[in-house]
Design an enzyme around this catalytic site. Structure first.
Site, PDB file in Angstrom:
ATOM      1  N   TYR A  13      16.132  -6.420  12.509  1.00  0.00           N
ATOM      2  CA  TYR A  13      15.783  -6.441  11.431  1.00  0.00           C
ATOM      3  C   TYR A  13      16.620  -6.894  10.584  1.00  0.00           C
ATOM      4  O   TYR A  13      16.803  -7.399   9.970  1.00  0.00           O
ATOM      5  CB  TYR A  13      15.631  -4.628  11.390  1.00  0.00           C
ATOM      6  CG  TYR A  13      15.271  -4.110   9.965  1.00  0.00           C
ATOM      7  CD1 TYR A  13      13.879  -4.474  10.119  1.00  0.00           C
ATOM      8  CD2 TYR A  13      16.054  -3.836   8.868  1.00  0.00           C
ATOM      9  CE1 TYR A  13      13.886  -4.112   7.765  1.00  0.00           C
ATOM     10  CE2 TYR A  13      15.684  -3.844   7.333  1.00  0.00           C
ATOM     11  CZ  TYR A  13      14.627  -3.721   7.335  1.00  0.00           C
ATOM     12  OH  TYR A  13      14.102  -2.900   6.048  1.00  0.00           O
ATOM     13  N   ASN A  25       7.490  -8.285   0.249  1.00  0.00           N
ATOM     14  CA  ASN A  25       7.697  -6.994   0.941  1.00  0.00           C
ATOM     15  C   ASN A  25       7.152  -6.451   2.172  1.00  0.00           C
ATOM     16  O   ASN A  25       8.018  -5.174   3.053  1.00  0.00           O
ATOM     17  CB  ASN A  25       7.447  -6.076  -0.179  1.00  0.00           C
ATOM     18  CG  ASN A  25       7.783  -4.377  -0.196  1.00  0.00           C
ATOM     19  OD1 ASN A  25       8.822  -4.157   0.278  1.00  0.00           O
ATOM     20  ND2 ASN A  25       6.302  -3.380   0.500  1.00  0.00           N
ATOM     21  N   SER A  55       0.978  -1.539   0.027  1.00  0.00           N
ATOM     22  CA  SER A  55       0.038   0.203  -0.279  1.00  0.00           C
ATOM     23  C   SER A  55       0.697   1.400   0.684  1.00  0.00           C
ATOM     24  O   SER A  55       0.668   1.860  -0.751  1.00  0.00           O
ATOM     25  CB  SER A  55      -0.838   0.246   1.369  1.00  0.00           C
ATOM     26  OG  SER A  55      -0.155  -0.205   2.496  1.00  0.00           O
ATOM     27  N   VAL A  81       0.644 -10.762   7.721  1.00  0.00           N
ATOM     28  CA  VAL A  81       1.466 -11.406   7.396  1.00  0.00           C
ATOM     29  C   VAL A  81       1.754 -12.888   8.523  1.00  0.00           C
ATOM     30  O   VAL A  81       2.483 -13.591   8.091  1.00  0.00           O
ATOM     31  CB  VAL A  81       2.128 -11.595   6.444  1.00  0.00           C
ATOM     32  CG1 VAL A  81       1.784 -10.490   4.745  1.00  0.00           C
ATOM     33  CG2 VAL A  81       3.233 -10.858   7.161  1.00  0.00           C
TER      34      VAL A  81
END
Length: 242
Positions: free
Chosen positions: A155, A90, A13, A64
């Site tokens: 991350y 993504n 989005s 997800v």
């Protein structure tokens, strides 16, 4: 080039995901945008794809990191589009902090979305690809997964894990005609990097600028069509990881 194909883009989005959605739509692909929260932005992407490029596009709200929710969403996409041919993983979040102070829930949240989320999508889309005897998976990793970065151990771990996932899936599914590649962006000008203007790493980019979401989208378009490329991690980083 992708006319008649259906592409699923998680985190589609905004930012890189939005750019990829529009790029693939411009090449003729129908678009299934998976998003986490902002319905208005997701619908705007779909509207742009339909009106500007004349393709089918629909948005699906899904976490997800939830295995069952992904299964249901992929089933909905199959019902709406008939099948899918391209998967772009993504979706990603950050919960930055020094390792000595990082909360367990912050580490887990990043791994659950960035790494497990990609596994969930691959797991539930593989059946569609096997029936089609073709498929293209593109995982959006990061140069942080190659280099590491202070304050981002969660991350970096998630993105390094994506690289291993990419190569393993590529080897496993290649005999079935399914390709799996990764893109490792560097510093891309998105909402996620808006607080990175003073990061000293920016001075180490040989091309001298931050990247644009469209730079990553062009790489995704290439990998979507590159029928003899699999298991590759394509850096889109201005040379920072040379």
């Amino acid at each position: 080039m992708l006319k008649g194909k259906t592409a699923i883009i998680t985190g589609g989005s905004r930012g890189i995901g939005r750019a990829i959605s529009c790029e693939l739509a411009s090449l003729g692909a129908n678009i299934a945008v998976i998003y986490a929260g902002n319905t208005k932005e997701a619908e705007a992407v779909c509207s742009q794809c339909r009106q500007q490029y004349g393709v089918e596009a629909k948005a699906y709200r899904c976490d997800v990191s939830d295995f069952s929710a992904v299964k249901e969403t992929v089933a909905d996409i199959k019902s709406d589009f008939g099948t899918a041919h391209i998967l772009i993983n993504n979706a990603g979040i950050t919960r930055d902090g020094l390792v000595a102070r990082m909360k367990e829930e912050d580490f887990d949240a990043v791994l659950d979305t960035n790494l497990k989320g990609a596994f969930h999508m691959i797991r539930h889309c593989t059946g569609l690809f096997l029936r089609n005897r073709e498929g293209c998976i593109i995982n959006i990793t990061s140069v942080v997964g190659l280099m590491g970065n202070a304050g981002q151990c969660n991350y970096a771990a998630s993105k390094a894990g994506l690289i291993g996932l990419t190569k393993s899936v590529a080897k496993e599914l290649a005999p079935k005609g399914i390709r799996c590649n990764g893109i490792a962006p560097g510093f891309i000008d998105t909402d996620m990097t808006e607080n990175q203007a003073d990061n000293p790493l920016l001075d180490r980019i040989p091309l001298g600028r931050m990247g644009k979401p469209e730079d990553v989208a062009q790489a995704a378009a290439y990998l979507a069509a590159a029928s003899y490329v699999t298991g590759e991690i394509l850096r889109v980083d201005g040379g920072i990881a040379i």
